[in-house]
Write a protein that holds these residues in place. Structure first.
Motif, short mmCIF file in Angstrom:
data_model
loop_
_atom_site.label_atom_id
_atom_site.label_comp_id
_atom_site.label_asym_id
_atom_site.label_seq_id
_atom_site.Cartn_x
_atom_site.Cartn_y
_atom_site.Cartn_z
N LEU A 129 0.83 -1.20 0.00
CA LEU A 129 0.00 0.00 0.00
C LEU A 129 0.87 1.26 0.00
CD1 LEU A 129 -2.91 1.10 0.18
CD2 LEU A 129 -2.74 0.94 2.66
N LEU A 130 1.88 1.27 0.85
CA LEU A 130 2.78 2.43 0.92
C LEU A 130 3.66 2.53 -0.33
CD1 LEU A 130 3.91 2.42 4.67
CD2 LEU A 130 2.42 4.08 3.54
N ARG A 131 4.03 1.38 -0.88
CA ARG A 131 4.86 1.41 -2.09
C ARG A 131 4.14 2.12 -3.23
NH1 ARG A 131 5.33 -3.87 -3.03
NH2 ARG A 131 6.73 -4.06 -1.23
N PHE A 132 2.83 1.92 -3.30
CA PHE A 132 2.06 2.64 -4.31
C PHE A 132 1.75 4.07 -3.86
CE2 PHE A 132 -2.11 4.15 -5.74
CZ PHE A 132 -1.94 4.13 -7.11
N SER A 133 1.43 4.24 -2.58
CA SER A 133 0.89 5.51 -2.10
C SER A 133 1.94 6.58 -1.86
CB SER A 133 0.09 5.27 -0.81
OG SER A 133 -0.99 4.41 -1.03
N LEU A 134 3.11 6.20 -1.37
CA LEU A 134 4.12 7.23 -1.04
C LEU A 134 4.49 8.11 -2.23
CD1 LEU A 134 6.46 5.48 1.56
CD2 LEU A 134 4.89 7.38 1.94
N PRO A 135 4.70 7.53 -3.41
CA PRO A 135 4.93 8.44 -4.55
C PRO A 135 3.76 9.39 -4.79
CG PRO A 135 5.54 6.20 -5.13
CD PRO A 135 4.85 6.12 -3.81
#
Length: 509
Positions: A232-238
């Motif tokens: 989730l963070l791998r997609f969301s952080l960018p």
């Protein structure tokens, strides 16, 4: 262990289901816009433009802060909830929204404390408006509520339940009016407005959570094993950087006006942007309906359905937004005069921004296609280039041309990013957002505008209100007639016929 109860979603790609979702979103967004106009009229007639400018600086600060504090998890919730929901995986959908909600709750609370602490620097050193310090400190505590509400809305959109997500913003503005009205009448000014915004933000979060629980009653029943925080963070952080850069594009003009010009200019420009919101609202609302479907269809590899939906949404965006843009281009001065004589000087800026936003609507939700198909870094790169251009443009143009220079810079930046996205979507997916009816809708709008222009511009009107009301009353039905005659597609005619049948049934009974 899977859930016994079927997961309730509304993510089908057919025109009727999409129209139902778009209608809910557009209806809710336009209601919020009307209420926002009412709030703006109330504020601008109760406090001076300078005080409104200070309040606007505080709001811009916290609204930019929420973008960082959300960590892109509102967009992540749309994508991951939609992916799980389209597979009938109720636990996975719940796990995604719970992970997003928990992370944002912690991060946004820390950011609120940092903003409160750094309010003197933000107001005094950056904006050179130390009088805004107290206002920034008050609205800082709304940041967790704003960020969490975005996650809840993203989760509802991921489920495709647009009729619930569309209610949140109208409720927020209505709550703001309910609190702001007595505050302003009692003479508490910008400080009272800041407290009203804080109270309305938390009330809206409570309502948003209640709506989520109606759509997904077990939403907050813990399923920690399905959180999948890393993907989730791998997609969301960018998305955080992407959103920050997008906000830079959208807010650079206001931020640099606040730094380089007087507070009254910020107040005028804020009203200029508010007048653009009805047309922007249509594009945003239909894009929100489209976003979870992009994720679902891209995961299936169905580019044909994706192209059909993109063309359909772009056509709807343009068709619905044209009368609003036409009105902005015909009578910008009288529209601004409704808020007071001080605001009429923003007419040129409003015309420039309206032209740029019309091009934005005509190119469709291309950023959604790139982003929700799992290419956040490309979106990041696009926004970085355009944000840099907008900053340079504003630094050059604002000192000399004020709000008109800000409008020129922002319009150029938005136009450039949409041209780049057109090329990218064509290269990556082999699709484009245009269909013949879109061009015919633009021609219908141009013809209606040409017919109404003499009435709007050559008559010696006794008041701005009468000029705006009469122009709109003639323009809208005239455009509707030209549109139906030349631009309405077969899908849209069928949808309108289906919508009309219940009314005919009621009359006949």
């Amino acid at each position: 262990m899977t859930e016994r109860r079927p997961l309730r979603t509304e993510l089908a790609p057919d025109a009727r289901t999409m129209a139902r979702g778009a209608a809910a979103n557009v209806g809710g967004a336009l209601t919020a816009t009307v209420l926002s106009f009412a709030l703006s009229l109330l504020i601008t007639h109760e406090i001076r433009a300078g005080a409104f400018g200070l309040y606007s600086i505080a709001l811009v600060t916290v609204l930019l802060g929420q973008v960082v504090a959300t960590l892109g998890l509102d967009v992540g919730a749309v994508r991951f909830v939609a992916l799980r929901a389209s597979q009938g995986d109720g636990e996975g959908a719940r796990g995604s929204l719970q992970a997003a909600f928990t992370v944002v709750a912690g991060v946004s609370s820390v950011f609120a404390l940092v903003l409160y602490w750094q309010a003197p620097w933000v107001a005094g050193s950056f904006f050179h408006k130390p009088l805004a310090t107290e206002l920034v400190r008050i609205v800082a505590f709304s940041l967790p509520a704003l960020a969490l509400t975005r996650v809840v809305i993203g989760s509802l959109q991921g489920l495709g339940v647009m009729r619930y997500s569309a209610l949140v913003n109208p409720i927020r503005v209505a709550a703001n009016i309910a609190v702001a009205l007595p505050v302003l009448l009692l003479g508490y000014g910008a400080k009272g407005l800041s407290w009203a915004f804080l109270a309305a933000s938390w009330a809206t979060l409570v309502v948003a959570v209640a709506l989520l629980l109606r759509a997904l009653p077990a939403a907050f029943v813990p399923v920690v094993k399905r959180w999948q925080v890393r993907p989730l963070l791998r997609f969301s952080l960018p998305q955080t950087l992407t959103a920050m850069l997008l906000q830079t594009i959208l807010w650079t003009d206001t931020l640099l006006l606040g730094r380089l010009r007087v507070a009254a200019d910020v107040g005028v420009y804020t009203i200029v942007q508010r007048l653009l919101s009805p047309a922007q609202t249509v594009s945003t609302a239909t894009g929100q309906m489209f976003a979870p479907r992009i994720a679902a269809e891209d995961a299936r590899g169905d580019r044909g359905t994706l192209e059909v939906m993109l063309k359909r949404v772009t056509y709807w965006n343009v068709s619905l937004a044209i009368p609003v843009f036409a009105l902005l281009l015909l009578v910008p001065g009288p529209l601004l005069h409704l808020f007071g004589p001080t605001y009429a000087k923003g007419a040129t800026a409003l015309t420039i921004l309206a032209a740029g936003q019309l091009f934005n609507a005509a190119t469709g939700p291309l950023g959604q296609v790139i982003n929700m198909s799992g290419r956040p870094y490309l979106t990041l790169l696009n926004n970085a280039a355009v944000a840099a251009l907008n900053i340079v443009g504003c630094l050059i143009l604002i000192p000399r041309y004020g709000i008109t220079g800000a409008a020129c810079s922002t319009t150029a930046a938005i136009t450039l990013v949409n041209i780049v996205k057109l090329a990218q979507v064509r290269m990556l997916f082999g699709i484009n957002p245009f269909r013949a009816e879109t061009g015919r809708a633009l021609l219908a709008g141009a013809l209606a505008t040409a017919v109404v222009a003499p009435l709007a511009l050559l008559v010696d009107w006794p008041s701005a209100v009468l000029q705006v009301v009469v122009t709109a009353a003639v323009l809208v039905p005239l455009y509707a007639a030209f549109f139906w005659w030349s631009a309405a597609g077969p899908e849209e005619r069928e949808l309108l016929r289906l919508r009309g049948r219940p009314l005919l049934a009621v009359k006949s009974s």
